[in-house]
Design an enzyme around this catalytic site. Structure first.
Site, short mmCIF file in Angstrom:
data_model
loop_
_atom_site.label_atom_id
_atom_site.label_comp_id
_atom_site.label_asym_id
_atom_site.label_seq_id
_atom_site.Cartn_x
_atom_site.Cartn_y
_atom_site.Cartn_z
N LYS A 13 0.82 -1.22 0.00
CA LYS A 13 0.00 0.00 0.00
C LYS A 13 0.85 1.26 0.00
CE LYS A 13 -2.23 -0.60 3.89
NZ LYS A 13 -1.58 -1.82 4.40
N ARG A 88 -8.75 1.98 9.99
CA ARG A 88 -8.30 0.64 10.37
C ARG A 88 -9.44 -0.19 10.94
NH1 ARG A 88 -2.63 1.03 9.52
NH2 ARG A 88 -1.52 -0.45 10.79
N ARG A 127 11.46 -6.27 4.65
CA ARG A 127 11.27 -4.82 4.54
C ARG A 127 12.35 -4.04 5.30
NH1 ARG A 127 5.41 -2.31 5.44
NH2 ARG A 127 5.66 -2.78 7.64
N ARG A 160 11.88 -1.98 10.79
CA ARG A 160 10.96 -1.37 11.76
C ARG A 160 10.84 -2.24 13.00
NH1 ARG A 160 5.64 0.34 8.45
NH2 ARG A 160 4.73 -0.57 10.33
N ARG A 171 -0.31 -7.94 14.11
CA ARG A 171 -0.87 -6.95 13.19
C ARG A 171 -1.73 -7.61 12.10
NH1 ARG A 171 4.45 -4.93 11.51
NH2 ARG A 171 3.48 -3.47 10.09
P1 AMP Z 1 1.52 0.96 9.57
O1 AMP Z 1 2.75 1.72 9.18
O2 AMP Z 1 0.31 1.40 8.79
O3 AMP Z 1 1.71 -0.53 9.52
O4 AMP Z 1 1.21 1.35 11.09
C1 AMP Z 1 2.13 1.03 12.11
C2 AMP Z 1 1.42 1.04 13.46
O5 AMP Z 1 0.89 2.35 13.71
C3 AMP Z 1 0.22 0.12 13.56
O6 AMP Z 1 0.58 -1.22 13.87
C4 AMP Z 1 -0.57 0.78 14.68
O7 AMP Z 1 0.02 0.54 15.95
C5 AMP Z 1 -0.36 2.27 14.37
N1 AMP Z 1 -1.41 2.79 13.45
C6 AMP Z 1 -1.23 3.25 12.18
N2 AMP Z 1 -2.39 3.65 11.64
C7 AMP Z 1 -3.34 3.44 12.58
C8 AMP Z 1 -4.74 3.64 12.65
N3 AMP Z 1 -5.43 4.13 11.60
N4 AMP Z 1 -5.37 3.32 13.80
C9 AMP Z 1 -4.72 2.83 14.86
N5 AMP Z 1 -3.39 2.60 14.87
C10 AMP Z 1 -2.69 2.90 13.75
#
Ligand code: AMP
Length: 224
Positions: A13, A88, A127, A160, A171
């Site tokens: 994405k 989310r 990654r 990360r 996740r």
């Molecule tokens: P991502 O980079 O999108 O995988 O996000 C990394 C982490 O940020 C996630 O595992 C959540 O802990 C937090 N996070 C990102 N976007 C959201 C969201 N829309 N709602 C809640 N937590 C989020």
């Protein structure tokens, strides 16, 4: 154009949001990136989010909605935006719709990227990202030109903290239970499009363009 990108972690994405954003000259907004910036800056919000993110859990909806509300009201988002990693869950989707309804500018399309779990696990463990400029690579599918160094600034790439096996599995589980139902939500609104996330970066880019009714671009894609 206002677009939501849906799909599990590792499906591509972020890469596709950056490509589409550049093509349409609208910002690609990643809530994960915004939160990581808060953590890095050591803000109170960042301190609260840090532990939650490391565990692979979701940051509370009110915080996320407040963050998105502020960001999409900035001048560069007036012509549109791509949301990557938000909403989310259903509560966030409803909150977003309420925000956009106030301004009379609803979501035009939600694109769902699909890929099997084994492929996602493989991609997530490969990654790497640049801690300085944020460029994202994959040691298997989109490696840097030299060793594990950023193509743009030569910085040593890092993994990360939430790409540990335990956090990745948590996740992906949260995705299945909380985020996947958003497909039904957007399908009911008549804006859902599906894209096969197992294809190459260029093929997926063209599939996204086709899903949005844009013409396919032809150039090969480098690191984003
Ligand atoms: P991502 O980079 O999108 O995988 O996000 C990394 C982490 O940020 C996630 O595992 C959540 O802990 C937090 N996070 C990102 N976007 C959201 C969201 N829309 N709602 C809640 N937590 C989020």
């Amino acid at each position: 154009m206002r677009v939501v990108f849906l799909g599990p972690q590792g499906v591509g994405k972020g890469t596709q949001a950056a490509l589409l954003g550049a093509r349409l000259a609208i910002p690609a907004l990643s809530t994960g990136d915004m939160l990581r910036a808060e953590v890095k800056a050591g803000t109170p919000l960042g301190q609260e989010a840090d532990a939650i993110m490391k565990r692979g859990e979701l940051v509370p909806d009110e915080i996320m909605l407040g963050m998105i509300k502020k960001r999409i009201s900035e001048p560069d988002a007036v012509r549109g935006f791509i949301l990557d990693g938000f909403p989310r869950n259903i509560a966030q989707a409803e909150g977003l719709d309420a925000l956009l309804a106030e301004e009379g500018r609803p979501i035009d399309a939600a694109i769902r990227f699909r890929a099997p779990r084994e492929l996602l696990l493989k991609r997530l463990s490969g990654r790497r990202s640049c801690p300085v400029c944020g460029s994202v690579y994959n040691m298997e599918t989109n490696p840097p030109r030299k060793d594990e160094l950023c193509d743009k600034d030569g910085t040593v790439l890092v993994q990360r903290p939430d790409d540990s096996e335990e956090a990745i599995n948590r996740r992906l589980d949260i995705y299945v239970t909380q985020t996947k139902p958003l497909s039904t939500y957007y399908e009911a609104k008549g804006v859902l499009k599906e894209v096969d996330g197992t294809r190459s970066i260029e093929q997926v880019r063209d599939d996204v363009a086709a899903a949005l009714g844009l013409t396919a671009a032809s150039s090969r894609v480098g690191a984003q």
